[in-house]
Write a protein that holds these residues in place. Structure first.
Motif, PDB file in Angstrom:
ATOM      1  N   GLY A   2      10.518  10.393   5.447  1.00 50.27           N
ATOM      2  CA  GLY A   2      11.403  10.543   6.592  1.00 50.27           C
ATOM      3  C   GLY A   2      12.493   9.480   6.530  1.00 50.27           C
ATOM      4  N   THR A   3      12.607   8.699   7.598  1.00 52.86           N
ATOM      5  CA  THR A   3      13.599   7.616   7.614  1.00 52.86           C
ATOM      6  C   THR A   3      12.953   6.248   7.424  1.00 52.86           C
ATOM      7  OG1 THR A   3      13.436   7.471  10.037  1.00 52.86           O
ATOM      8  CG2 THR A   3      15.140   8.920   9.135  1.00 52.86           C
ATOM      9  N   ARG A   4      11.644   6.213   7.219  1.00 51.05           N
ATOM     10  CA  ARG A   4      10.938   4.933   7.124  1.00 51.05           C
ATOM     11  C   ARG A   4      10.735   4.527   5.668  1.00 51.05           C
ATOM     12  NH1 ARG A   4       5.269   3.152  10.155  1.00 51.05           N
ATOM     13  NH2 ARG A   4       5.208   1.021   9.313  1.00 51.05           N
ATOM     14  N   LEU A   5      11.047   3.267   5.360  1.00 54.78           N
ATOM     15  CA  LEU A   5      10.876   2.723   4.016  1.00 54.78           C
ATOM     16  C   LEU A   5       9.711   1.739   4.000  1.00 54.78           C
ATOM     17  CD1 LEU A   5      12.096   2.528   1.111  1.00 54.78           C
ATOM     18  CD2 LEU A   5      13.384   0.536   1.946  1.00 54.78           C
ATOM     19  N   TYR A   6       8.795   1.945   3.055  1.00 56.19           N
ATOM     20  CA  TYR A   6       7.629   1.075   2.887  1.00 56.19           C
ATOM     21  C   TYR A   6       7.835   0.245   1.620  1.00 56.19           C
ATOM     22  CZ  TYR A   6       5.399   4.436   6.085  1.00 56.19           C
ATOM     23  OH  TYR A   6       5.094   5.250   7.157  1.00 56.19           O
ATOM     24  N   THR A   7       7.491  -1.046   1.688  1.00 57.49           N
ATOM     25  CA  THR A   7       7.650  -1.947   0.546  1.00 57.49           C
ATOM     26  C   THR A   7       6.314  -2.610   0.219  1.00 57.49           C
ATOM     27  OG1 THR A   7       9.944  -2.383   1.166  1.00 57.49           O
ATOM     28  CG2 THR A   7       8.924  -3.916  -0.376  1.00 57.49           C
ATOM     29  N   PHE A   8       6.013  -2.727  -1.086  1.00 61.14           N
ATOM     30  CA  PHE A   8       4.729  -3.279  -1.524  1.00 61.14           C
ATOM     31  C   PHE A   8       4.955  -4.254  -2.671  1.00 61.14           C
ATOM     32  CE2 PHE A   8       4.239   0.998   0.083  1.00 61.14           C
ATOM     33  CZ  PHE A   8       3.208   0.875   0.998  1.00 61.14           C
ATOM     34  N   SER A   9       4.055  -5.194  -2.782  1.00 63.24           N
ATOM     35  CA  SER A   9       4.134  -6.189  -3.857  1.00 63.24           C
ATOM     36  C   SER A   9       3.282  -5.809  -5.059  1.00 63.24           C
ATOM     37  CB  SER A   9       3.697  -7.564  -3.341  1.00 63.24           C
ATOM     38  OG  SER A   9       2.362  -7.496  -2.832  1.00 63.24           O
ATOM     39  N   SER A  10       2.556  -4.697  -4.956  1.00 60.29           N
ATOM     40  CA  SER A  10       1.767  -4.227  -6.100  1.00 60.29           C
ATOM     41  C   SER A  10       1.666  -2.710  -6.063  1.00 60.29           C
ATOM     42  CB  SER A  10       0.356  -4.826  -6.086  1.00 60.29           C
ATOM     43  OG  SER A  10      -0.443  -4.225  -5.072  1.00 60.29           O
ATOM     44  N   LEU A  11       1.490  -2.129  -7.240  1.00 55.51           N
ATOM     45  CA  LEU A  11       1.351  -0.683  -7.347  1.00 55.51           C
ATOM     46  C   LEU A  11       0.078  -0.209  -6.656  1.00 55.51           C
ATOM     47  CD1 LEU A  11       2.318   2.021  -8.520  1.00 55.51           C
ATOM     48  CD2 LEU A  11       1.081   1.449 -10.628  1.00 55.51           C
ATOM     49  N   GLU A  12      -0.982  -0.984  -6.758  1.00 59.70           N
ATOM     50  CA  GLU A  12      -2.262  -0.613  -6.150  1.00 59.70           C
ATOM     51  C   GLU A  12      -2.127  -0.467  -4.630  1.00 59.70           C
ATOM     52  OE1 GLU A  12      -2.731  -1.992 -10.088  1.00 59.70           O
ATOM     53  OE2 GLU A  12      -1.863  -3.061  -8.355  1.00 59.70           O
ATOM     54  N   GLN A  13      -1.388  -1.375  -4.016  1.00 59.96           N
ATOM     55  CA  GLN A  13      -1.185  -1.297  -2.568  1.00 59.96           C
ATOM     56  C   GLN A  13      -0.436  -0.015  -2.187  1.00 59.96           C
ATOM     57  OE1 GLN A  13       0.919  -4.897  -1.656  1.00 59.96           O
ATOM     58  NE2 GLN A  13      -0.932  -6.132  -1.411  1.00 59.96           N
TER      59      GLN A  13
END
Length: 282
Positions: A76-87
């Motif tokens: 949608g319009t929400r962006l998620y950010t992660f520090s690892s691929l597993e997360q």
């Protein structure tokens, strides 16, 4: 009648892959699994996850592998950010759940006024029962979203307007003709599995090298998006063909007019009907 629909994106992709001529236009596509997702993200750096069965761009996710070990996905319009691929995979699994998804190679779309766009090509059976490209229209994506669908905030615009920065006036007709022919080949290939197929909408991405890619094929496309074009003859033909093979029931305008006219005449007759005379006033 328009015949049966093939709703599964995965099934449609496999039917198209049976054609050697079409294989070069189909982005790499696999069923969703964490291992498949990781492999394709490593290979393409940007990939899309799509519900196997779904419309209007609902549930579509774009995942990206960024520099310095950063991973993101947008829904949608929400962006998620992660520090690892597993997360990221863990979060995706919770969102997807038990639903069937496909993973598709990401294509970097052309843009117009800093907004991405793709192309919808309408293919229909004409009165001679032959496949014909009856319309082509661009879909300019909402800048806050990752899909271009009209029902998700996309803006329908003429193909020529969107492509004028990439093609000369001499190149435009030939390139459009090639997209039309690509759509017809897609219809012929799907018809082998759906003999009663009468119409398809082919969503085409065009990358920076002007290579067309078949993003998706809709076996019950929306004909009314073509009403947005200034050239009204395009929609009139599409509508006429839809009526011809039973997709749309023709509005009986003439009968309605006659009924209304008859009702008006009847009302007028009652209004001016001669009233019985009474005794004169004396």
């Amino acid at each position: 009648m328009t015949g049966l629909r093939m709703k599964s994106k995965w099934l449609k992709t496999n039917v198209l892959l049976q054609s050697h001529e079409l294989q070069q236009f189909i982005p790499a596509t696999k069923p969703w699994s964490p291992s498949c997702f990781q492999m394709m993200l490593d290979q393409y750096a940007m990939i899309y996850l799509k519900p196997d069965i779904g419309t209007f761009g609902k549930g579509v996710i774009r995942a990206e592998k960024k520099p310095h070990g950063v991973y993101t996905f947008q829904l949608g319009t929400r962006l998620y950010t992660f520090s690892s691929l597993e997360q990221m995979i863990d979060r995706l699994q919770r969102i997807i759940g038990t639903r069937r998804y496909i993973v598709q190679q990401g294509i970097h779309l052309l843009s117009h006024m800093q907004r991405r766009f793709d192309i919808r090509v309408m293919i229909q059976k004409n009165p001679a029962n032959e496949w014909e490209a009856t319309g082509i229209i661009g879909r300019l994506g909402n800048p806050r979203k990752i899909v271009t669908n009209y029902h998700s905030g996309g803006t329908p615009l003429p193909f020529e307007l969107l492509m004028q920065s990439y093609l000369s006036l001499d190149e435009m007709p030939q390139y459009q003709a090639s997209l039309n022919q690509l759509g017809i080949e897609v219809a012929r290939q799907l018809e082998q599995q759906l003999p009663s197929l009468k119409e398809i909408g082919v969503d085409v991405a065009i990358d920076l090298s002007l290579q067309p890619w078949i993003l998706e094929v809709n076996t019950r496309p929306d004909p009314y998006i073509f009403r947005k074009l200034n050239d009204k003859a395009v929609f009139r033909k599409i509508y006429c063909y839809c009526v011809g093979y039973g997709r749309i029931k023709k509005k009986r305008k003439r009968r309605m007019k006659l009924r209304r006219a008859g009702k008006i005449r009847k009302n007028r007759g009652q209004r001016f009907k001669k009233q019985p005379s009474g005794k004169p006033n004396g």
